[in-house]
Design a protein around this motif. Structure first.
Motif, PDB file in Angstrom:
ATOM      1  N   ARG A 149       0.833  -1.206   0.000  1.00  0.00           N
ATOM      2  CA  ARG A 149       0.000   0.000   0.000  1.00  0.00           C
ATOM      3  C   ARG A 149       0.870   1.259   0.000  1.00  0.00           C
ATOM      4  N   LEU A 150       2.019   1.211   0.664  1.00  0.00           N
ATOM      5  CA  LEU A 150       2.936   2.352   0.617  1.00  0.00           C
ATOM      6  C   LEU A 150       3.392   2.616  -0.812  1.00  0.00           C
ATOM      7  N   GLY A 151       3.793   1.552  -1.508  1.00  0.00           N
ATOM      8  CA  GLY A 151       4.259   1.717  -2.880  1.00  0.00           C
ATOM      9  C   GLY A 151       3.186   2.242  -3.802  1.00  0.00           C
ATOM     10  N   ARG A 152       1.978   1.732  -3.643  1.00  0.00           N
ATOM     11  CA  ARG A 152       0.871   2.229  -4.470  1.00  0.00           C
ATOM     12  C   ARG A 152       0.615   3.704  -4.183  1.00  0.00           C
ATOM     13  N   ALA A 153       0.665   4.083  -2.914  1.00  0.00           N
ATOM     14  CA  ALA A 153       0.455   5.486  -2.544  1.00  0.00           C
ATOM     15  C   ALA A 153       1.517   6.384  -3.177  1.00  0.00           C
ATOM     16  N   ALA A 196       4.027  -7.447  -4.173  1.00  0.00           N
ATOM     17  CA  ALA A 196       5.467  -7.370  -3.905  1.00  0.00           C
ATOM     18  C   ALA A 196       6.148  -6.323  -4.776  1.00  0.00           C
ATOM     19  N   ASP A 197       5.626  -6.120  -5.989  1.00  0.00           N
ATOM     20  CA  ASP A 197       6.207  -5.100  -6.880  1.00  0.00           C
ATOM     21  C   ASP A 197       5.975  -3.701  -6.322  1.00  0.00           C
ATOM     22  N   PHE A 198       4.767  -3.471  -5.818  1.00  0.00           N
ATOM     23  CA  PHE A 198       4.501  -2.185  -5.154  1.00  0.00           C
ATOM     24  C   PHE A 198       5.342  -2.057  -3.887  1.00  0.00           C
ATOM     25  N   GLY A 199       5.438  -3.163  -3.148  1.00  0.00           N
ATOM     26  CA  GLY A 199       6.175  -3.139  -1.887  1.00  0.00           C
ATOM     27  C   GLY A 199       7.648  -2.824  -2.053  1.00  0.00           C
ATOM     28  N   ALA A 200       8.185  -3.047  -3.248  1.00  0.00           N
ATOM     29  CA  ALA A 200       9.608  -2.778  -3.487  1.00  0.00           C
ATOM     30  C   ALA A 200       9.942  -1.293  -3.343  1.00  0.00           C
ATOM     31  N   PHE A 201       8.943  -0.421  -3.398  1.00  0.00           N
ATOM     32  CA  PHE A 201       9.177   1.016  -3.230  1.00  0.00           C
ATOM     33  C   PHE A 201       9.281   1.424  -1.753  1.00  0.00           C
ATOM     34  N   ALA A 202       8.879   0.549  -0.837  1.00  0.00           N
ATOM     35  CA  ALA A 202       8.813   0.932   0.578  1.00  0.00           C
ATOM     36  C   ALA A 202      10.153   1.396   1.147  1.00  0.00           C
TER      37      ALA A 202
END
Length: 286
Positions: A149-153, A196-202
């Motif tokens: 959710r952090l990465g998507r944000a 997991a792809d979005f989560g990689a931005f965390a």
């Protein structure tokens, strides 16, 4: 009769065989065991890990004589846990979510609460020996404050900054540059990306927030609001112990309100420890 405890998730599965008092006799590992993603594969990997543990323990008894507690990702969704339970060969089995075992392992015999935050998120508490779990509903409908959710944000904020709806920052500029300066490529990525792809931005979000980036701090502040609201909901009365678990537990720590930071305690154990403790409680005297 021996006890079996299993902790299974999306990356692998671990098992122990123990005596009735919980003394570990053997350990084993195998592949993924998320029952929602692949029930048949999960069963195969669970049995492989248990058989490996049995060989290490040098037990003559058949696997069908063991009593087992299995803590598995996906067991809290739909009927996947129930279906697996019907296929297990053990003398007696209990299937729990991996979050339940993680809470039990982290808190030991103490009352308290735990936030488990990585690519996904789930919250739980233990009070008087009873464990309550909230959240963990997945990326599309839940998992607030998770890495995904952090990465998507961050991608959402990057598009809003590109459209000049909000003020951008160094992190939104860096993200846009990563996609060749083309916001359409961010949309294409978002359509295909897994959690997991979005989560990689965390990690980048936390690094930029530490450096004072306004957008990164805004994203984390919103996530912390969800963490604290979830803990408020699940914490037992007079709670004096909170554990932050998962890959993002430590990065979130300095952003929590003082009230919650004052309650933080190190985890006493992991999900496999929790599954074994539950096995001893359920079957150790039988």
């Amino acid at each position: 009769m021996s006890l079996v405890a299993v902790d299974g998730g999306g990356t692998g599965c671990r098992a122990v065989i123990a005596d009735r008092s919980g003394i570990v006799l053997g350990r084993g590992e195998s592949g993924p065991a998320n029952v929602m993603t692949d029930l048949s594969g999960s069963l195969k990997h669970i049995l492989e890990a248990v058989e490996q543990a049995g060989k290490q323990a040098d037990l003559p008894s058949s696997i069908s004589e063991h009593k087992a507690v299995l803590a598995l990702a996906g067991a809290n969704v739909g009927r996947f846990g129930e279906e697996l339970l019907r296929r297990l060969p053990f003398a007696n089995s209990i299937v729990e979510s991996d979050a339940t075992a993680a809470v039990r392992g982290a808190l030991g015999t103490h009352d308290g609460a735990a936030a488990i935050i990585g690519t996904g998120s789930v919250f739980g508490a233990q009070s008087g020996g009873e464990i309550r779990i909230i959240g963990g509903w997945g990326f599309l409908l839940g998992d607030q404050a998770s890495g995904a959710r952090l990465g998507r944000a961050l991608l959402e904020e990057t598009l809003l900054a590109h459209d000049r709806v909000i003020q951008g920052s160094s992190v939104t500029q860096a993200v846009l540059a990563r996609f060749g300066g083309d916001p359409r490529e961010i949309v294409v990525f978002g359509q295909r990306a897994r959690p997991a792809d979005f989560g990689a931005f965390a990690p980048e979000i936390f690094a930029c927030a530490e450096g004072g980036d306004a957008v990164a701090r805004k994203i984390i502040a919103e996530a912390v609001r969800w963490i604290e609201a979830s803990l408020d909901t699940v914490m037992p009365p007079n709670c004096d112990r909170v554990c932050l678990l998962g890959g993002l537990g430590k990065p979130y720590t300095p952003y929590l309100s003082e009230r919650y930071r004052a309650l933080l305690k190190p985890a006493q154990g992991n999900a496999l420890d929790g599954a074994l403790a539950l096995a001893v409680e359920k079957f150790g005297k039988s």
